[in-house]
Design an enzyme around this catalytic site. Sequence first.
Site, PDB file in Angstrom:
ATOM      1  CD  GLU A 161      -6.235  10.950  -0.312  1.00  0.00           C
ATOM      2  OE1 GLU A 161      -5.486   9.990  -0.574  1.00  0.00           O
ATOM      3  OE2 GLU A 161      -6.269  11.487   0.799  1.00  0.00           O
ATOM      4  CB  THR A 163      -7.968   7.057   6.107  1.00  0.00           C
ATOM      5  OG1 THR A 163      -6.734   7.775   6.118  1.00  0.00           O
ATOM      6  CG2 THR A 163      -9.112   8.031   5.970  1.00  0.00           C
TER       7      THR A 163
HETATM    8  N1  LIG Z   1       0.884   6.405  -3.441  1.00  0.00           N
HETATM    9  C1  LIG Z   1       0.540   6.002  -2.223  1.00  0.00           C
HETATM   10  N2  LIG Z   1       1.178   6.512  -1.141  1.00  0.00           N
HETATM   11  C2  LIG Z   1       0.862   6.101   0.119  1.00  0.00           C
HETATM   12  N3  LIG Z   1      -0.083   5.180   0.385  1.00  0.00           N
HETATM   13  C3  LIG Z   1      -0.761   4.643  -0.660  1.00  0.00           C
HETATM   14  C4  LIG Z   1      -0.492   5.055  -1.995  1.00  0.00           C
HETATM   15  N4  LIG Z   1      -1.338   4.373  -2.807  1.00  0.00           N
HETATM   16  C5  LIG Z   1      -2.094   3.583  -2.035  1.00  0.00           C
HETATM   17  N5  LIG Z   1      -1.747   3.728  -0.719  1.00  0.00           N
HETATM   18  C6  LIG Z   1      -2.352   3.036   0.427  1.00  0.00           C
HETATM   19  O1  LIG Z   1      -3.038   4.017   1.204  1.00  0.00           O
HETATM   20  C7  LIG Z   1      -3.002   3.674   2.586  1.00  0.00           C
HETATM   21  C8  LIG Z   1      -2.527   4.896   3.354  1.00  0.00           C
HETATM   22  O2  LIG Z   1      -3.463   5.932   3.217  1.00  0.00           O
HETATM   23  P1  LIG Z   1      -4.178   6.572   4.471  1.00  0.00           P
HETATM   24  O3  LIG Z   1      -5.137   7.594   3.971  1.00  0.00           O
HETATM   25  O4  LIG Z   1      -4.700   5.458   5.337  1.00  0.00           O
HETATM   26  O5  LIG Z   1      -2.965   7.241   5.223  1.00  0.00           O
HETATM   27  P2  LIG Z   1      -2.351   8.679   5.088  1.00  0.00           P
HETATM   28  O6  LIG Z   1      -2.495   9.101   3.660  1.00  0.00           O
HETATM   29  O7  LIG Z   1      -0.973   8.695   5.655  1.00  0.00           O
HETATM   30  O8  LIG Z   1      -3.224   9.468   6.138  1.00  0.00           O
HETATM   31  P3  LIG Z   1      -4.224  10.720   6.256  1.00  0.00           P
HETATM   32  O9  LIG Z   1      -5.030  10.742   4.985  1.00  0.00           O
HETATM   33  O10 LIG Z   1      -4.967  10.427   7.490  1.00  0.00           O
HETATM   34  O11 LIG Z   1      -3.380  11.936   6.423  1.00  0.00           O
HETATM   35  C9  LIG Z   1      -2.068   2.500   2.726  1.00  0.00           C
HETATM   36  O12 LIG Z   1      -2.869   1.336   2.856  1.00  0.00           O
HETATM   37  C10 LIG Z   1      -1.332   2.457   1.397  1.00  0.00           C
HETATM   38  O13 LIG Z   1      -0.975   1.147   0.997  1.00  0.00           O
HETATM   39  N1  LIG Z   2     -10.612  14.101   6.699  1.00  0.00           N
HETATM   40  C1  LIG Z   2     -10.053  12.779   6.553  1.00  0.00           C
HETATM   41  C2  LIG Z   2      -8.550  12.911   6.359  1.00  0.00           C
HETATM   42  C3  LIG Z   2      -7.873  11.600   6.179  1.00  0.00           C
HETATM   43  O1  LIG Z   2      -7.964  11.163   4.845  1.00  0.00           O
HETATM   44  C4  LIG Z   2     -10.322  12.021   7.839  1.00  0.00           C
HETATM   45  O2  LIG Z   2     -10.011  12.572   8.903  1.00  0.00           O
HETATM   46  O3  LIG Z   2     -10.835  10.904   7.793  1.00  0.00           O
END
Ligand SMILES: Nc1ncnc2c1ncn2[C@@H]1O[C@H](COP(=O)(O)OP(=O)(O)OP(=O)(O)O)[C@@H](O)[C@H]1O
Ligand SMILES: N[C@@H](CCO)C(=O)O
Length: 291
Positions: A120, A168
């Site tokens: 993350e 995020t």
């Molecule tokens: N294995 C992966 N799966 C998805 N996104 C990835 C991965 N590796 C890198 N990324 C990158 O992470 C970003 C998405 O992550 P982000 O934390 O913004 O969204 P999320 O995981 O859907 O949301 P949240 O954490 O709010 O629930 C994108 O820019 C994407 O390219």
């Molecule tokens: N706690 C995190 C979750 C998303 O990665 C946020 O709200 O920014």
Amino acid sequence: MITVRAPATSANLGSGFDVFGVALGRPADVVRVERADETTIDVTGTGSQYIPENPKKNTVGAVAEALDAPAHIRIDKGVRPSSGLGSSAASAAAAALALNELYDRGRTREELVSVAAKGEAVVSGEAHADNVAPSLLGGFTVATDDGVTSVDADVPLVACLPDIAVSTRDARGVLPESTTLGELVSTVGNASTLTVGMCRSDPELVGRGMDDPVVTPARAALITGYDEVRDAALDAGATGVTVSGAGPSILAVCRENERRRVAAAMVESFGDAGVDARAYQTEIGRGATVL
Ligand SMILES: Nc1ncnc2c1ncn2[C@@H]1O[C@H](COP(=O)(O)OP(=O)(O)OP(=O)(O)O)[C@@H](O)[C@H]1O
Ligand SMILES: N[C@@H](CCO)C(=O)O
């Protein structure tokens, strides 16, 4: 070869910013790993065109490095990236469990939470555990600097995903730097109510406890139609509504027989705001499973 399914998750639940999370029954990522001399990554599935295959930029690359477990890693995305449904975390959690098995590292699921959180950090700059913890452990999780606790809970949910992306990183950029004592008291009260609700699998208490006066109002502005969709869900019977993770998904808690009505109301309300959306009628689910 080891194959693992890891579920989408919803972090924060309003009052538990950066601490609370739940595993969702669906959607999920499926990750396959095979031993290799160096790590390579292939990504297919929903939103895969936006996901880097460079191990330095993909969450699973950081996990392989942390476990000293080079592998050919194939990710089949079921959780759309930048959704607020823990997309990056689902891949990281699946990879952590799969590589732990493949290389017989002997880590417990609780120990794998901090490994997956390193993934993350690749995405948002900080190693939040509030999505990887429920994706690995299932149920309702409380992730703090001292570790993770979890409890199984049976609560019906609707996660409504609009056809817009919020990263995020951007959603953390709009947060206020300080809060008032009154807001602190109200947040602690709501988070406590929610926790009791989870322990009792009581949708009324969980929904009531999601209220949050600090983070959610700041982020709602990034989601076209948020106020209208929340009101539509509440009118349709939801017991509580909030931003899922960093958004743009919106999470509604409801009673079993009201999920369908709540889901339809949320999709229709996004439509009225000119945004296509889909709704997952789901529930709090189990953690990652080896297939
Ligand atoms: N294995 C992966 N799966 C998805 N996104 C990835 C991965 N590796 C890198 N990324 C990158 O992470 C970003 C998405 O992550 P982000 O934390 O913004 O969204 P999320 O995981 O859907 O949301 P949240 O954490 O709010 O629930 C994108 O820019 C994407 O390219
Ligand atoms: N706690 C995190 C979750 C998303 O990665 C946020 O709200 O920014």
